[in-house]
Motif scaffolding. Structure first.
Motif, short mmCIF file in Angstrom:
data_model
loop_
_atom_site.label_atom_id
_atom_site.label_comp_id
_atom_site.label_asym_id
_atom_site.label_seq_id
_atom_site.Cartn_x
_atom_site.Cartn_y
_atom_site.Cartn_z
N PHE A 1 0.81 -1.21 0.00
CA PHE A 1 0.00 0.00 0.00
C PHE A 1 0.85 1.27 0.00
CE2 PHE A 1 -3.37 -2.74 2.21
CZ PHE A 1 -4.05 -2.97 1.03
N TRP A 2 1.93 1.24 -0.75
CA TRP A 2 2.86 2.38 -0.78
C TRP A 2 2.67 3.17 -2.07
CZ3 TRP A 2 5.89 4.49 2.84
CH2 TRP A 2 6.86 5.42 2.45
N GLY A 3 2.70 4.49 -1.95
CA GLY A 3 2.65 5.33 -3.15
C GLY A 3 1.24 5.57 -3.61
N GLY A 4 1.08 5.74 -4.91
CA GLY A 4 -0.22 6.03 -5.47
C GLY A 4 -0.33 7.48 -5.89
N ARG A 5 -1.54 7.87 -6.25
CA ARG A 5 -1.74 9.18 -6.83
C ARG A 5 -2.10 10.24 -5.80
NH1 ARG A 5 -5.68 7.84 -11.81
NH2 ARG A 5 -6.49 6.26 -10.38
N ASP A 6 -2.39 9.86 -4.58
CA ASP A 6 -2.74 10.84 -3.55
C ASP A 6 -1.51 11.65 -3.15
OD1 ASP A 6 -5.27 9.91 -3.57
OD2 ASP A 6 -5.07 8.67 -1.79
N GLY A 7 -1.75 12.88 -2.75
CA GLY A 7 -0.67 13.67 -2.17
C GLY A 7 -0.54 13.34 -0.69
N GLY A 8 0.38 14.02 -0.04
CA GLY A 8 0.56 13.82 1.39
C GLY A 8 1.71 12.89 1.71
N ASP A 9 1.94 12.71 3.00
CA ASP A 9 3.04 11.89 3.48
C ASP A 9 2.77 10.42 3.13
OD1 ASP A 9 4.33 10.07 5.62
OD2 ASP A 9 5.40 11.96 5.84
N PRO A 10 3.69 9.75 2.44
CA PRO A 10 3.43 8.35 2.05
C PRO A 10 3.29 7.42 3.24
CG PRO A 10 5.70 8.98 1.54
CD PRO A 10 4.97 10.24 1.91
N HIS A 11 3.95 7.72 4.35
CA HIS A 11 3.81 6.88 5.53
C HIS A 11 2.40 6.99 6.12
CE1 HIS A 11 8.22 7.40 5.27
NE2 HIS A 11 8.25 6.18 5.77
N ASP A 12 1.86 8.22 6.14
CA ASP A 12 0.49 8.39 6.64
C ASP A 12 -0.52 7.71 5.72
OD1 ASP A 12 1.46 9.87 8.75
OD2 ASP A 12 1.05 11.82 7.82
N LEU A 13 -0.30 7.84 4.42
CA LEU A 13 -1.20 7.20 3.46
C LEU A 13 -1.17 5.68 3.62
CD1 LEU A 13 -0.42 9.33 0.28
CD2 LEU A 13 -2.53 9.38 1.64
N GLN A 14 0.04 5.15 3.77
CA GLN A 14 0.16 3.70 3.96
C GLN A 14 -0.58 3.26 5.22
OE1 GLN A 14 3.96 2.08 5.30
NE2 GLN A 14 3.84 0.47 3.75
N ARG A 15 -0.39 4.01 6.29
CA ARG A 15 -1.06 3.65 7.55
C ARG A 15 -2.58 3.70 7.39
NH1 ARG A 15 0.14 3.75 13.12
NH2 ARG A 15 -1.69 4.15 14.41
N ASP A 16 -3.09 4.73 6.72
CA ASP A 16 -4.53 4.85 6.54
C ASP A 16 -5.09 3.68 5.73
OD1 ASP A 16 -4.47 7.21 7.94
OD2 ASP A 16 -4.57 8.51 6.16
N ARG A 17 -4.36 3.25 4.72
CA ARG A 17 -4.82 2.14 3.88
C ARG A 17 -4.81 0.83 4.67
NH1 ARG A 17 -0.88 4.52 -0.81
NH2 ARG A 17 -2.29 6.18 -1.52
N ILE A 18 -3.77 0.62 5.44
CA ILE A 18 -3.71 -0.58 6.28
C ILE A 18 -4.87 -0.56 7.28
CG2 ILE A 18 -2.35 -1.81 8.02
CD1 ILE A 18 0.17 -0.72 6.57
N ALA A 19 -5.13 0.62 7.85
CA ALA A 19 -6.23 0.74 8.82
C ALA A 19 -7.58 0.40 8.19
CB ALA A 19 -6.26 2.16 9.39
N THR A 20 -7.76 0.76 6.94
CA THR A 20 -9.01 0.43 6.24
C THR A 20 -9.23 -1.07 6.22
OG1 THR A 20 -8.90 2.39 4.82
CG2 THR A 20 -10.18 0.53 4.00
N VAL A 21 -8.17 -1.84 5.98
CA VAL A 21 -8.28 -3.30 5.95
C VAL A 21 -8.45 -3.85 7.36
CG1 VAL A 21 -7.16 -5.44 5.24
CG2 VAL A 21 -6.89 -3.38 3.85
N VAL A 22 -7.65 -3.37 8.30
CA VAL A 22 -7.72 -3.86 9.68
C VAL A 22 -9.11 -3.63 10.27
CG1 VAL A 22 -6.85 -3.46 12.02
CG2 VAL A 22 -5.25 -3.63 10.11
#
Length: 316
Positions: free
Chosen positions: A157-178
């Motif tokens: 879940f790293w990268g993608g087209r969204d802006g912002g901090d990639p670590h925060d984005l990764q965490r948010d995506r993992i949280a969606t699954v968890v």
């Protein structure tokens, strides 16, 4: 790369001559058509995918005979290009099928599955890398088969087209699954630190460790799992170092299997580890604190995946 999955591989027709060079312990009998037909019919009728087929897993005959399969979300085409993986890549992936989560839930119900594994290709082209698709599919399965447990094997879940901090984005995506309440969260580290570059193009060792660490931060009670393939040229000391790194982020479960070259276009096998060596690594892993370990040449990420939870239910 399909969720960095090591659900590899029987050899393709282009590399049929390589079968003759396989050690005896890696040769499996061809499954009977009757053992394959039920699952194949269900997935083909619904135009969904399994890593069993796309990755040409050597255990698919056994799993199909038991009416189990690992579902591959978001199409059969990956946006990364790992050196070991059989899954289709190198061109634009398919648009998402809006009915896929429902189709998979229907298949789970028809097969009467108690334990389901969901994995995916990596979809760097999607805004959230497909995290919400995992959650949607889990929810559909829970609604249609309330007693079924769902294990996920996700990309990083790293990268993608969204802006912002990639670590925060990764965490948010993992949280969606968890937050969708899977029974186990799997993310494969695949190989040792020293070989990540040639084996896992587009992935990073520390990034994968962080996935598992973030899961435990979000839900300390959710079991985490990771897998290694052997045969790329790693040393036993490097393997043990990797196991220690996984335990340092509280990874609970572990699979270790032999890499089998799917075609001449993929990375060559540098070494076939023996069953005795796999047994020894498995024993060491248990002493390190992994709660469920499968270590054998033909072990893959999802092989007998539900057994760990069955053991826990029996003990409780």
């Amino acid at each position: 790369m399909p969720a960095e999955t090591n659900a590899l591989n029987s050899v393709s027709p282009r590399s049929a001559s390589m079968v003759e060079n396989l050690p005896d312990w890696l040769k499996r009998p061809i499954a009977r058509a009757s053992e394959l037909s039920t699952v194949q019919q269900i997935i083909k009728q619904r135009q969904i995918h399994t890593i069993c087929e796309e990755g040409r897993c050597p255990n698919r005959g056994e799993c199909y005979a038991q009416k189990t399969a690992t579902f591959l979300l978001m199409g059969p085409t990956c946006t990364r290009s790992c050196g070991f993986c059989q899954v289709d890549k190198g061109h634009a992936p398919m648009p998402l099928d809006p009915e896929e989560p429902q189709k998979i839930a229907e298949s789970v119900s028809l097969l009467g599955l108690r334990y389901v594994v969901l994995t995916s290709v990596t979809r760097d082209d999607l805004p959230d890398q497909g995290a919400s698709w995992f959650a949607r599919t889990i929810n559909q399965i829970h609604q249609r088969s309330p007693g079924a447990q769902v294990e996920v094997l996700t990309p990083d879940f790293w990268g993608g087209r969204d802006g912002g901090d990639p670590h925060d984005l990764q965490r948010d995506r993992i949280a969606t699954v968890v937050n969708a309440l899977p029974a186990c969260y799997n993310h494969n580290i695949e190989t040792v630190r020293q070989l990540q570059g040639p084996v896992r193009r587009g992935a990073k060792y520390e990034r994968s460790l962080r996935v598992l660490q973030v899961v435990k931060t979000l839900n300390p009670l959710l079991p985490t799992k990771s897998g290694l393939m052997l045969g790329f040229g790693e040393t036993e000391a490097e393997v043990l170092e990797t196991l220690a790194d996984l335990r340092a982020v509280n990874c609970d479960r572990l699979t270790i299997g032999q890499y089998m070259r799917p075609s001449l276009e993929h990375l060559p096998v540098q070494r076939y580890w023996t069953p005795a060596e796999f047994d020894r690594l498995g024993a060491v892993a248990r002493t390190m604190g992994f709660t469920h370990v499968r270590s054998a040449p033909l072990v893959r990420s999802s092989y007998h995946a539900g057994e760990a939870d069955e053991m826990l239910m029996t003990q409780s």
